[in-house]
Design a protein around this motif. Sequence first.
Motif, PDB file in Angstrom:
ATOM      1  N   MET A 155      44.219  51.718-110.599  1.00  0.00           N
ATOM      2  CA  MET A 155      43.697  51.242-109.468  1.00  0.00           C
ATOM      3  C   MET A 155      42.473  51.945-108.711  1.00  0.00           C
ATOM      4  SD  MET A 155      47.186  50.829-107.349  1.00  0.00           S
ATOM      5  CE  MET A 155      48.406  49.756-107.996  1.00  0.00           C
ATOM      6  N   LEU A 156      42.352  53.391-108.931  1.00  0.00           N
ATOM      7  CA  LEU A 156      41.363  54.132-108.373  1.00  0.00           C
ATOM      8  C   LEU A 156      40.087  54.304-109.828  1.00  0.00           C
ATOM      9  CD1 LEU A 156      43.302  56.659-106.461  1.00  0.00           C
ATOM     10  CD2 LEU A 156      41.928  54.933-105.710  1.00  0.00           C
ATOM     11  N   SER A 157      40.308  53.754-110.614  1.00  0.00           N
ATOM     12  CA  SER A 157      39.487  54.248-112.021  1.00  0.00           C
ATOM     13  C   SER A 157      38.159  53.643-111.733  1.00  0.00           C
ATOM     14  CB  SER A 157      39.816  53.375-113.121  1.00  0.00           C
ATOM     15  OG  SER A 157      40.196  52.180-113.137  1.00  0.00           O
ATOM     16  N   ASP A 158      37.698  52.761-110.782  1.00  0.00           N
ATOM     17  CA  ASP A 158      36.382  52.177-110.428  1.00  0.00           C
ATOM     18  C   ASP A 158      35.571  53.058-109.704  1.00  0.00           C
ATOM     19  OD1 ASP A 158      37.885  51.354-108.511  1.00  0.00           O
ATOM     20  OD2 ASP A 158      36.843  49.748-108.119  1.00  0.00           O
ATOM     21  N   ILE A 159      36.120  53.861-108.891  1.00  0.00           N
ATOM     22  CA  ILE A 159      35.442  55.065-108.047  1.00  0.00           C
ATOM     23  C   ILE A 159      34.708  56.074-108.975  1.00  0.00           C
ATOM     24  CG2 ILE A 159      36.043  56.591-106.169  1.00  0.00           C
ATOM     25  CD1 ILE A 159      38.322  54.941-105.458  1.00  0.00           C
ATOM     26  N   PRO A 160      33.547  56.140-108.523  1.00  0.00           N
ATOM     27  CA  PRO A 160      32.706  57.190-109.342  1.00  0.00           C
ATOM     28  C   PRO A 160      33.299  58.670-109.157  1.00  0.00           C
ATOM     29  CG  PRO A 160      31.495  56.263-107.480  1.00  0.00           C
ATOM     30  CD  PRO A 160      32.768  55.423-107.490  1.00  0.00           C
ATOM     31  N   PRO A 161      33.416  59.303-110.314  1.00  0.00           N
ATOM     32  CA  PRO A 161      34.165  60.628-110.217  1.00  0.00           C
ATOM     33  C   PRO A 161      32.975  61.401-109.606  1.00  0.00           C
ATOM     34  CG  PRO A 161      33.304  60.124-112.418  1.00  0.00           C
ATOM     35  CD  PRO A 161      33.001  59.019-111.576  1.00  0.00           C
ATOM     36  N   THR A 162      33.714  62.525-108.619  1.00  0.00           N
ATOM     37  CA  THR A 162      32.990  63.573-108.001  1.00  0.00           C
ATOM     38  C   THR A 162      33.759  64.978-108.552  1.00  0.00           C
ATOM     39  OG1 THR A 162      34.385  63.271-105.977  1.00  0.00           O
ATOM     40  CG2 THR A 162      32.070  62.225-106.212  1.00  0.00           C
ATOM     41  N   VAL A 163      33.074  65.975-108.107  1.00  0.00           N
ATOM     42  CA  VAL A 163      33.704  67.456-108.398  1.00  0.00           C
ATOM     43  C   VAL A 163      33.859  67.805-106.919  1.00  0.00           C
ATOM     44  CG1 VAL A 163      33.271  69.458-109.340  1.00  0.00           C
ATOM     45  CG2 VAL A 163      32.496  67.558-110.646  1.00  0.00           C
ATOM     46  N   VAL A 164      35.291  68.384-106.846  1.00  0.00           N
ATOM     47  CA  VAL A 164      35.627  68.579-105.438  1.00  0.00           C
ATOM     48  C   VAL A 164      36.403  69.786-105.401  1.00  0.00           C
ATOM     49  CG1 VAL A 164      37.408  66.820-105.280  1.00  0.00           C
ATOM     50  CG2 VAL A 164      36.355  67.791-102.965  1.00  0.00           C
ATOM     51  N   THR A 165      36.247  70.756-104.603  1.00  0.00           N
ATOM     52  CA  THR A 165      37.095  71.886-104.310  1.00  0.00           C
ATOM     53  C   THR A 165      38.434  71.437-103.668  1.00  0.00           C
ATOM     54  OG1 THR A 165      36.281  72.663-102.355  1.00  0.00           O
ATOM     55  CG2 THR A 165      35.218  73.494-104.234  1.00  0.00           C
ATOM     56  N   PRO A 166      39.252  72.260-103.780  1.00  0.00           N
ATOM     57  CA  PRO A 166      40.494  72.067-102.763  1.00  0.00           C
ATOM     58  C   PRO A 166      40.107  72.646-101.530  1.00  0.00           C
ATOM     59  CG  PRO A 166      41.090  74.023-104.433  1.00  0.00           C
ATOM     60  CD  PRO A 166      39.638  73.270-104.813  1.00  0.00           C
ATOM     61  N   GLU A 167      40.898  72.557-100.251  1.00  0.00           N
ATOM     62  CA  GLU A 167      40.666  73.577 -99.276  1.00  0.00           C
ATOM     63  C   GLU A 167      40.565  74.999 -99.668  1.00  0.00           C
ATOM     64  OE1 GLU A 167      42.857  73.021 -95.778  1.00  0.00           O
ATOM     65  OE2 GLU A 167      43.137  70.837 -96.119  1.00  0.00           O
ATOM     66  N   ILE A 168      39.537  75.514 -98.973  1.00  0.00           N
ATOM     67  CA  ILE A 168      39.431  76.951 -99.226  1.00  0.00           C
ATOM     68  C   ILE A 168      39.358  77.710 -97.931  1.00  0.00           C
ATOM     69  CG2 ILE A 168      37.629  78.902-100.049  1.00  0.00           C
ATOM     70  CD1 ILE A 168      36.346  76.765-101.807  1.00  0.00           C
ATOM     71  N   ARG A 169      40.462  78.535 -98.025  1.00  0.00           N
ATOM     72  CA  ARG A 169      40.638  79.186 -96.647  1.00  0.00           C
ATOM     73  C   ARG A 169      40.439  80.658 -96.663  1.00  0.00           C
ATOM     74  NH1 ARG A 169      45.010  76.570 -93.571  1.00  0.00           N
ATOM     75  NH2 ARG A 169      45.035  74.363 -94.492  1.00  0.00           N
ATOM     76  N   GLY A 206      29.010  70.298 -98.148  1.00  0.00           N
ATOM     77  CA  GLY A 206      29.738  71.316 -97.940  1.00  0.00           C
ATOM     78  C   GLY A 206      30.226  71.377 -96.421  1.00  0.00           C
ATOM     79  N   LEU A 207      31.527  71.940 -96.192  1.00  0.00           N
ATOM     80  CA  LEU A 207      31.935  71.884 -94.909  1.00  0.00           C
ATOM     81  C   LEU A 207      32.476  73.404 -94.653  1.00  0.00           C
ATOM     82  CD1 LEU A 207      33.447  70.515 -92.275  1.00  0.00           C
ATOM     83  CD2 LEU A 207      35.339  70.676 -93.798  1.00  0.00           C
ATOM     84  N   VAL A 208      32.101  73.865 -93.293  1.00  0.00           N
ATOM     85  CA  VAL A 208      32.918  75.143 -92.747  1.00  0.00           C
ATOM     86  C   VAL A 208      33.353  74.677 -91.393  1.00  0.00           C
ATOM     87  CG1 VAL A 208      30.644  76.294 -91.988  1.00  0.00           C
ATOM     88  CG2 VAL A 208      32.846  77.483 -92.249  1.00  0.00           C
ATOM     89  N   VAL A 253      38.088  76.976 -92.790  1.00  0.00           N
ATOM     90  CA  VAL A 253      38.183  75.974 -93.800  1.00  0.00           C
ATOM     91  C   VAL A 253      37.131  75.422 -94.503  1.00  0.00           C
ATOM     92  CG1 VAL A 253      39.373  73.901 -94.191  1.00  0.00           C
ATOM     93  CG2 VAL A 253      40.608  75.498 -92.665  1.00  0.00           C
ATOM     94  N   LEU A 254      36.905  75.948 -95.775  1.00  0.00           N
ATOM     95  CA  LEU A 254      35.723  75.240 -96.525  1.00  0.00           C
ATOM     96  C   LEU A 254      36.080  74.006 -97.524  1.00  0.00           C
ATOM     97  CD1 LEU A 254      35.662  78.503 -95.568  1.00  0.00           C
ATOM     98  CD2 LEU A 254      33.531  78.251 -96.892  1.00  0.00           C
ATOM     99  N   ARG A 255      35.405  73.530 -97.701  1.00  0.00           N
ATOM    100  CA  ARG A 255      35.484  72.371 -98.956  1.00  0.00           C
ATOM    101  C   ARG A 255      34.035  71.831 -99.258  1.00  0.00           C
ATOM    102  NH1 ARG A 255      38.180  66.602 -99.679  1.00  0.00           N
ATOM    103  NH2 ARG A 255      39.163  67.078-101.756  1.00  0.00           N
ATOM    104  N   PHE A 256      34.018  71.445-100.514  1.00  0.00           N
ATOM    105  CA  PHE A 256      32.743  71.128-101.141  1.00  0.00           C
ATOM    106  C   PHE A 256      32.963  70.185-102.200  1.00  0.00           C
ATOM    107  CE2 PHE A 256      32.784  75.843-100.008  1.00  0.00           C
ATOM    108  CZ  PHE A 256      31.333  75.964 -99.470  1.00  0.00           C
ATOM    109  N   GLU A 257      31.866  69.108-102.259  1.00  0.00           N
ATOM    110  CA  GLU A 257      31.977  68.153-103.172  1.00  0.00           C
ATOM    111  C   GLU A 257      30.491  67.867-103.473  1.00  0.00           C
ATOM    112  OE1 GLU A 257      34.167  63.668-103.469  1.00  0.00           O
ATOM    113  OE2 GLU A 257      33.060  64.121-101.512  1.00  0.00           O
ATOM    114  N   ALA A 258      30.684  67.394-104.823  1.00  0.00           N
ATOM    115  CA  ALA A 258      29.241  66.996-105.414  1.00  0.00           C
ATOM    116  C   ALA A 258      29.302  65.898-106.604  1.00  0.00           C
ATOM    117  CB  ALA A 258      28.404  68.078-106.034  1.00  0.00           C
ATOM    118  N   SER A 259      28.212  65.263-106.790  1.00  0.00           N
ATOM    119  CA  SER A 259      28.451  64.227-107.833  1.00  0.00           C
ATOM    120  C   SER A 259      28.664  64.954-109.281  1.00  0.00           C
ATOM    121  CB  SER A 259      27.101  63.505-107.772  1.00  0.00           C
ATOM    122  OG  SER A 259      25.957  64.176-107.913  1.00  0.00           O
ATOM    123  N   ASP A 260      28.444  66.105-109.717  1.00  0.00           N
ATOM    124  CA  ASP A 260      28.555  66.820-110.793  1.00  0.00           C
ATOM    125  C   ASP A 260      28.874  68.296-110.723  1.00  0.00           C
ATOM    126  OD1 ASP A 260      25.888  68.303-111.028  1.00  0.00           O
ATOM    127  OD2 ASP A 260      24.962  66.477-111.479  1.00  0.00           O
TER     128      ASP A 260
END
Length: 238
Positions: A163-177, A217-219, A229-236
């Motif tokens: 069901m989620l296979s058509d969503i483009p994959p990203t590289v994402v961190t978990p929440e960093i505390r 990127g989030l802080v 709380v930090l989190r980061f996501e990118a396309s690769d």
Amino acid sequence: QLYCQMDGRFPHHHPDPTVEANLRDLQSTVQTKGLDLGIAFDGDADRLGVVDNTGRIIWGDMLMVLFATHILQFHPGATFISEVKGSMNLYREIEKRGGRPIMWKTGHSLIKAKMREEGALLAGEMSGHMFFADRYFGYDDALYAACRLLEIVAGSAQSLSEMLSDIPPTVVTPEIRVQCDDDKKFAVVDRIKQHLQRTHTVIDIDGARVLFPNGWGLVRASNTQDLLVLRFEASDEE
């Protein structure tokens, strides 16, 4: 069923489905027994974690995409609310599927107030809080959310992973505390925001979500703990 006997000493692990280590036994059981999915609840059953048929964790933002896709079949153009920690795919996919996504502040009281203001049918957080106003009362009941997930899976010829296979994959961190004293944490976030908005677009609804060409990127300062709380996501990966 795993670990359903009440025991306040938590002999197996704490009942927090946002911690990857706490889901390992569930992942293993799903894979070993060839199950369709696994569901984990937190201690007071207002948050859920989900493992798909391959043993992969589906975090709260991707659960939102699943639920929103189903709701949009019956309510085209519906409004959905999530938080600043959510994947860029969450907002893109809901919009692509005909919905109206709104990014808002973290915290269940803030989210519920925004739901009422916007007439949203669903809101959700990375932590696994899912607030259904569609066919329900607009609060975070993880047992109800689990039933809605089972309804979707039972009614589809696809597996949960498909069901989620058509969503483009990203590289994402978990929440960093990161520990930061209560009397300093908001000032730290403000300094970061002031510095980076000279060169980047910064969404400052809740902390600083800084947009980059291939990600963000989030802080943000925690509302309840002496943490950033930090989190980061990118396309690769690079």
